[in-house]
Design a protein around this motif. Structure first.
Motif, mmCIF file in Angstrom:
data_model
loop_
_atom_site.group_PDB
_atom_site.id
_atom_site.type_symbol
_atom_site.label_atom_id
_atom_site.label_comp_id
_atom_site.label_asym_id
_atom_site.label_seq_id
_atom_site.Cartn_x
_atom_site.Cartn_y
_atom_site.Cartn_z
ATOM 1 N N ASP A 26 -2.410 -5.273 1.038
ATOM 2 C CA ASP A 26 -2.152 -3.838 1.074
ATOM 3 C C ASP A 26 -2.236 -3.309 -0.351
ATOM 4 O OD1 ASP A 26 -1.572 -1.344 1.949
ATOM 5 O OD2 ASP A 26 0.357 -1.850 2.867
ATOM 6 N N SER A 30 5.579 0.238 -8.809
ATOM 7 C CA SER A 30 6.460 -0.658 -8.064
ATOM 8 C C SER A 30 7.171 -1.639 -8.984
ATOM 9 C CB SER A 30 5.660 -1.434 -7.017
ATOM 10 O OG SER A 30 4.889 -2.456 -7.631
ATOM 11 N N SER A 70 1.921 -10.663 -2.324
ATOM 12 C CA SER A 70 1.175 -9.914 -1.315
ATOM 13 C C SER A 70 0.719 -10.822 -0.174
ATOM 14 C CB SER A 70 -0.031 -9.227 -1.961
ATOM 15 O OG SER A 70 -0.805 -8.545 -0.996
ATOM 16 N N GLU A 84 9.276 -8.886 4.234
ATOM 17 C CA GLU A 84 10.267 -7.996 3.656
ATOM 18 C C GLU A 84 10.267 -8.039 2.128
ATOM 19 O OE1 GLU A 84 14.106 -8.707 5.249
ATOM 20 O OE2 GLU A 84 13.539 -8.231 7.326
ATOM 21 N N GLU A 119 7.510 -5.788 0.893
ATOM 22 C CA GLU A 119 7.854 -4.386 1.126
ATOM 23 C C GLU A 119 8.911 -3.909 0.135
ATOM 24 O OE1 GLU A 119 6.430 -2.311 3.137
ATOM 25 O OE2 GLU A 119 5.053 -3.821 3.955
ATOM 26 N N LYS A 120 9.868 -4.776 -0.140
ATOM 27 C CA LYS A 120 10.942 -4.421 -1.062
ATOM 28 C C LYS A 120 10.414 -4.233 -2.486
ATOM 29 C CE LYS A 120 15.187 -6.303 -3.090
ATOM 30 N NZ LYS A 120 16.122 -7.457 -3.105
ATOM 31 N N ASN A 156 7.403 -3.658 -3.449
ATOM 32 C CA ASN A 156 6.325 -2.676 -3.583
ATOM 33 C C ASN A 156 6.855 -1.246 -3.514
ATOM 34 O OD1 ASN A 156 3.566 -2.186 -4.052
ATOM 35 N ND2 ASN A 156 3.154 -1.856 -1.884
ATOM 36 N N GLN A 157 8.158 -1.101 -3.639
ATOM 37 C CA GLN A 157 8.767 0.228 -3.672
ATOM 38 C C GLN A 157 8.891 0.698 -5.116
ATOM 39 O OE1 GLN A 157 9.391 2.012 -0.823
ATOM 40 N NE2 GLN A 157 8.299 0.231 0.014
#
Length: 314
Positions: free
Chosen positions: A97, A103, A139, A144, A147-148, A150-151
């Motif tokens: 992604d 991030s 990646s 999770e 996702e965490k 990449n914030q």
């Protein structure tokens, strides 16, 4: 993005007739202006990239997110299938992604290298390379943890960057309004005079294509490195829809003994203008039989120089 998923990273400056394998077989003196410009901007696809190299792929400007791919094959071309982006390199995506530049995964060192301007550049810094490897691993694992991480993690830094971009934009908009065409030459003269190692030699419409001439000095002993360099000043608002600045650059090169000429220009420069700028410079080289180089200083660069000048006064 779909092309990347299908195993091809595409690159621009590649309309019909731009296959680098064909251009490579033509001697530089026999290439057309279009072929010379294409080769200048894209030859790295054949000469620099090898199987196993990593590509950091940016699909939009400004850079807010990126992908990482690995080169798996050689250069190819779909010429003349499309009007642009016919160049491609075989690759496979390593990130599942988009990676957000702001991030928590992206280190300050890597962010610094990703902020460089240019058609392409190579990242050598070992810390930045290590960070790219870590991003690949996170990646691939996904879930999770990805996702965490990449914030958003550097809000203050990007707020500062957004503020800088806003200041630059407001500066060049104000410059364009405050110094219209009739007075823009004087503004550029003052701007150049504030720069170390550059002097304005003569100001005023020459009738030969330039508004100023400058000389560039050796930073160590102050002697002249380059002299009588023509400078052209143009102030447009909105899109630059005319090629008159390029016409005047040709006049500069014809009427001056200098191999260099500068264009300070306000306004939004399109890709087609940049392509024409490069192509007509190549044509002028051929006509005059010497190594002409034109440099374009756009409104963002002008605004940065102006803000730097103001900062030096405080």
């Amino acid at each position: 993005m779909q092309e990347l998923k299908n195993g091809r990273a595409r690159f621009g400056w590649s309309g019909p007739g731009s296959d680098l394998r064909r251009i490579k077989e033509i001697s530089s003196s026999q290439r057309t202006s279009n072929e010379k410009v294409t080769w200048r901007y894209t030859q790295f696809l054949m000469k620099r990239l090898t199987v196993g190299d990593r590509l950091v792929v940016q699909l939009k400007r400004p850079l807010r997110q990126f992908l990482i791919a690995e080169v798996t094959g050689e250069y190819g071309s779909t010429d003349p299938e499309m009007d642009d982006f016919n160049h491609y390199v075989e690759c496979r995506l390593l990130t599942n992604d988009y990676i957000r530049v702001d991030s928590q995964m992206v280190s300050q060192q890597l962010r610094h290298h990703l902020s460089k301007r240019g058609q392409y550049y190579e990242i050598y810094n070992s810390d930045a390379l290590d960070n790219l490897e870590r991003i690949e691993k996170i990646s691939r694992e996904g879930g999770e943890e990805f996702e965490k991480l990449n914030q958003e993690g550097n809000a203050a830094l990007f707020a500062s960057q957004a503020l800088e971009e806003e200041l630059i934009k407001k500066a060049y908009e104000r410059i364009s309004q405050k110094w219209p065409s009739a007075h823009f030459e004087g503004f550029v003269k003052e701007l150049i005079e504030s720069m170390a190692g550059v002097e304005v030699k003569k100001a005023g419409d020459s009738g030969k294509g330039w508004d100023l001439t400058i000389k560039i000095l050796d930073p160590f002993d102050g002697s002249d490195l380059l002299d009588d360099i023509p400078v052209q000043c143009k102030n447009y608002q909105g899109n630059v829809k005319t090629e008159k600045p390029i016409d005047d650059l040709i006049r500069c090169s014809r009427n001056s003994k200098s191999n260099y000429a500068y264009l300070f220009i306000m306004g939004d420069i399109s890709k087609s203008f940049k392509v024409s700028f490069d192509m007509r410079m190549e044509e002028t080289k051929q006509v005059l039989g010497r190594d002409i180089e034109w440099r374009m200083i756009g409104q963002e660069e002008i605004a940065k120089l102006y803000l730097k000048k103001l900062n030096a006064l405080t």
